[in-house]
Design a protein around this motif. Structure first.
Motif: not given
Length: 323
Positions: A217-230
């Motif tokens: 339903d939703r997407i979260g993107v994490i990169n280098k320990g930080e949430i990039v987008l939800v």
């Protein structure tokens, strides 16, 4: 599978309160490596949430903290209203975890290991419920088989059964289909849909981005320990997706006329195709304008096709943009 009674908890505004709340969460290991950097995240009750990120992005560390396996350096996490540090036992009871690694007692039978997992959470014996789980996961015929005698795919099914044994209303699936066969993957996603229908919140990480595109339903993107987008999946696809119109020309061009030159319009190296790239949110009347201008320049085409960005394309662009 027997429906579970997971009532929705309204907040002051009358909407459903998040079932998981993460605020200011950071994790720095003794080596000095900072795995997570001030993560703020809310998971909605009853949703399927896909957490995507490259290897080493912090996905497993985040899941391990929420599940009470790893201690945070700073920040707070609540699971269904229970603080994971102060109210460890009730918080952990709400959560089922299917880890990447196949870790279970090789000398126990399927029935014994799943039943034992239920008992670890203080749940009374419920043979009918255990039976329903094993049947849903095509494990019933193997209930008296020792774990050591099972295939890798069957062991993965046992891990899922263990995670569900205490009837959690939050289920984490950490790379659940990595290295498993097509049949198990299909069975697993059918089970996930059924659990979601029964009110269970699903959080999954996966390298098979097409699975997230189909299920989440939703997407979260994490990169280098930080949430990039939800973002809601469909909104994300609309915001960041691109469409392409490819025109197969009647006659090859050596170059684009000066009046047609644009960053959004590209000529193929052999001059036989024109590719027009546009935002999925933009007004597609731009295509009509393009076709009219081609006609004005005497450029004819014999065929056309359209294509659209996949979630994988969007994910790759997001991660590269933050690298």
């Amino acid at each position: 599978m027997k429906p579970l009674d997971h009532s929705r908890i309204p907040d002051a505004s009358g909407s459903s309160a998040p079932i998981i709340s993460v605020a200011g969460l950071s994790k720095t290991y003794a080596s000095g490596f900072q795995a997570l950097r001030r993560i703020d995240l809310e998971i909605r009750r009853g949703e399927i949430f896909a957490l995507l990120g490259p290897n080493g992005a912090g996905k497993t560390t985040l899941i391990s903290i929420i599940c009470g396996i790893v201690n945070p350096s700073t920040g707070t996490v609540t699971a269904d209203g229970h603080d994971i540090i102060r109210d460890y036992r009730p918080a952990r009871t709400k959560i089922g975890l299917v880890p990447q690694e196949l870790t279970t007692d090789a000398f126990e039978t399927v029935w014994a290991t799943v039943n034992f997992s239920r008992g670890l959470f203080g749940k009374p014996a419920n043979p009918a419920y255990i039976e329903s789980i094993l049947k849903d996961l095509s494990l019933w015929e193997k209930k008296d088989t020792k774990i050591m005698a099972l295939s890798g795919g069957m062991k993965r099914r046992v891990m899922i059964a263990k995670a569900l044994s205490h009837e959690p209303n939050i289920l984490f699936l950490d790379e659940p289909t990595a290295g498993v066969d097509v049949e198990l993957r299909r069975d697993m996603w059918n089970m996930v849909r059924k659990l979601r229908e029964n009110g269970v919140t699903i959080i999954l990480t996966t390298h098979y981005i097409e699975e997230a595109e189909e299920m989440a339903d939703r997407i979260g993107v994490i990169n280098k320990g930080e949430i990039v987008l939800v973002e809601d999946k469909h909104v994300l696809m609309q915001k960041l997706g691109k469409k392409q119109l490819t025109l197969h020309l009647q006659s090859p061009l050596t170059a684009l006329p000066s009046g047609l030159q644009s960053e959004s319009l590209q000529l193929s190296p052999d001059g036989t195709e024109l590719v027009y790239t546009f935002d999925t949110q933009s007004d597609e009347t731009g295509i009509a304008t393009l076709l009219r201008r081609l006609n004005e320049h005497g450029i004819d085409f014999k065929d056309l096709r359209t294509s659209e960005s996949s979630l994988e394309d969007i994910f790759v662009s997001l991660v590269r943009g933050r690298s």
